[in-house]
Write a protein that holds these residues in place. Structure first.
Motif, short mmCIF file in Angstrom:
data_model
loop_
_atom_site.label_atom_id
_atom_site.label_comp_id
_atom_site.label_asym_id
_atom_site.label_seq_id
_atom_site.Cartn_x
_atom_site.Cartn_y
_atom_site.Cartn_z
N PRO A 111 0.83 -1.21 0.00
CA PRO A 111 0.00 0.00 0.00
C PRO A 111 0.86 1.26 0.00
O PRO A 111 1.93 1.30 0.61
N VAL A 112 0.39 2.29 -0.70
CA VAL A 112 1.18 3.52 -0.83
C VAL A 112 0.43 4.76 -0.31
O VAL A 112 0.84 5.88 -0.58
N ASP A 113 -0.64 4.55 0.45
CA ASP A 113 -1.45 5.67 0.93
C ASP A 113 -0.64 6.73 1.66
O ASP A 113 -0.90 7.92 1.50
N ALA A 114 0.34 6.33 2.45
CA ALA A 114 1.13 7.28 3.23
C ALA A 114 2.43 7.69 2.54
O ALA A 114 3.24 8.40 3.12
N CYS A 115 2.63 7.26 1.31
CA CYS A 115 3.88 7.55 0.59
C CYS A 115 3.78 8.86 -0.18
O CYS A 115 2.76 9.12 -0.83
N ALA A 116 4.84 9.66 -0.11
CA ALA A 116 4.88 10.92 -0.86
C ALA A 116 5.15 10.63 -2.33
O ALA A 116 6.02 9.81 -2.65
N PRO A 117 4.44 11.29 -3.23
CA PRO A 117 4.71 11.10 -4.66
C PRO A 117 6.03 11.76 -5.05
O PRO A 117 6.46 12.74 -4.44
N ILE A 118 6.66 11.22 -6.06
CA ILE A 118 7.84 11.82 -6.69
C ILE A 118 7.38 12.19 -8.09
O ILE A 118 7.49 11.40 -9.03
N PRO A 119 6.79 13.41 -8.23
CA PRO A 119 6.04 13.76 -9.45
C PRO A 119 6.82 13.67 -10.75
O PRO A 119 6.27 13.28 -11.77
N HIS A 120 8.12 14.00 -10.72
CA HIS A 120 8.90 13.99 -11.96
C HIS A 120 9.47 12.63 -12.30
O HIS A 120 10.01 12.43 -13.38
N GLY A 121 9.37 11.65 -11.39
CA GLY A 121 9.78 10.28 -11.69
C GLY A 121 11.28 10.04 -11.74
O GLY A 121 11.72 9.03 -12.28
N ASP A 122 12.07 10.94 -11.16
CA ASP A 122 13.53 10.81 -11.19
C ASP A 122 14.04 10.75 -9.75
O ASP A 122 14.09 11.78 -9.06
N TYR A 123 14.42 9.56 -9.29
CA TYR A 123 14.82 9.38 -7.89
C TYR A 123 16.10 10.13 -7.55
O TYR A 123 16.19 10.72 -6.48
N ARG A 124 17.08 10.14 -8.43
CA ARG A 124 18.33 10.88 -8.14
C ARG A 124 18.02 12.37 -7.92
O ARG A 124 18.53 12.98 -6.99
N ARG A 125 17.23 12.94 -8.80
CA ARG A 125 16.83 14.35 -8.66
C ARG A 125 16.08 14.55 -7.35
O ARG A 125 16.32 15.52 -6.62
N TYR A 126 15.20 13.65 -7.02
CA TYR A 126 14.40 13.76 -5.80
C TYR A 126 15.26 13.78 -4.55
O TYR A 126 15.05 14.63 -3.66
N ILE A 127 16.22 12.87 -4.44
CA ILE A 127 17.04 12.85 -3.22
C ILE A 127 17.91 14.09 -3.10
O ILE A 127 18.21 14.54 -2.01
N ARG A 128 18.30 14.68 -4.24
CA ARG A 128 19.00 15.97 -4.19
C ARG A 128 18.06 17.07 -3.69
O ARG A 128 18.45 17.90 -2.88
N GLU A 129 16.83 17.06 -4.18
CA GLU A 129 15.86 18.09 -3.80
C GLU A 129 15.50 18.05 -2.32
O GLU A 129 15.33 19.09 -1.68
N VAL A 130 15.37 16.85 -1.77
CA VAL A 130 14.98 16.73 -0.35
C VAL A 130 16.19 16.61 0.58
O VAL A 130 16.02 16.55 1.79
N GLY A 131 17.39 16.60 0.00
CA GLY A 131 18.61 16.56 0.82
C GLY A 131 18.83 15.23 1.52
O GLY A 131 19.37 15.20 2.62
N ARG A 132 18.45 14.16 0.88
CA ARG A 132 18.58 12.83 1.47
C ARG A 132 19.76 12.09 0.84
O ARG A 132 19.95 12.15 -0.36
N GLU A 133 20.49 11.37 1.71
CA GLU A 133 21.52 10.48 1.19
C GLU A 133 20.88 9.13 0.91
O GLU A 133 19.98 8.72 1.63
N SER A 134 21.36 8.49 -0.13
CA SER A 134 20.83 7.15 -0.40
C SER A 134 21.90 6.18 -0.71
O SER A 134 22.91 6.47 -1.21
#
Length: 134
Positions: A111-134
């Motif tokens: 289930p993904v009800d509590a999951c935040a969407p990543i609207p642009h579909g690019d995980y590398r870009r997303y982790i840069r935007e939110v300042g997360r290390e992966s």
């Protein structure tokens, strides 16, 4: 050999990249679907009926032994979709060197009800935007 599309922590420079050592890089690509933030990794969702969304990633050639190891890493229980965190499915590449070709990818199976969407579909870009290390 299997063509495998990856879009998250298996990509070079990210947390699980070592799991892809020995795989042959084919090229960058986009597949239909959308991404959500599942916590320390993304989840790809397929809703091919709407045609909405695309996910950015990379295609690799993997052998059967590596594919079996990746199934375990991704929490896929062969023959038991209900018990699997991710399920490997075939999708068609939208762009890149394999446009129109079928590739395998791991689709999030919880289930993904509590999951935040990543609207642009690019995980590398997303982790840069939110300042997360992966």
């Amino acid at each position: 050999m299997t063509l495998l599309f990856i879009y998250g922590t298996l990509m070079p420079g990210l947390r699980l990249e070592a799991e892809m050592h020995g795989a042959g890089f084919v090229g960058t690509a986009q597949v239909p679907g959308r991404l959500v933030d599942v916590g320390r990794f993304p989840g790809l969702l397929l809703d091919l009926s709407t045609g909405d969304g695309q996910v950015t990633g990379e295609v690799y050639e993997v052998d059967d032994a590596q594919l079996a190891r990746l199934d375990v890493v991704e929490g896929m229980v062969r023959g038991d979709r209900d018990a699997s965190q991710y399920w490997r499915e075939a999708v068609s590449v939208l762009s890149g060197p394999l446009q129109g070709q079928p590739v395998q990818t791991y689709v999030y199976n919880r289930p993904v009800d509590a999951c935040a969407p990543i609207p642009h579909g690019d995980y590398r870009r997303y982790i840069r935007e939110v300042g997360r290390e992966s």
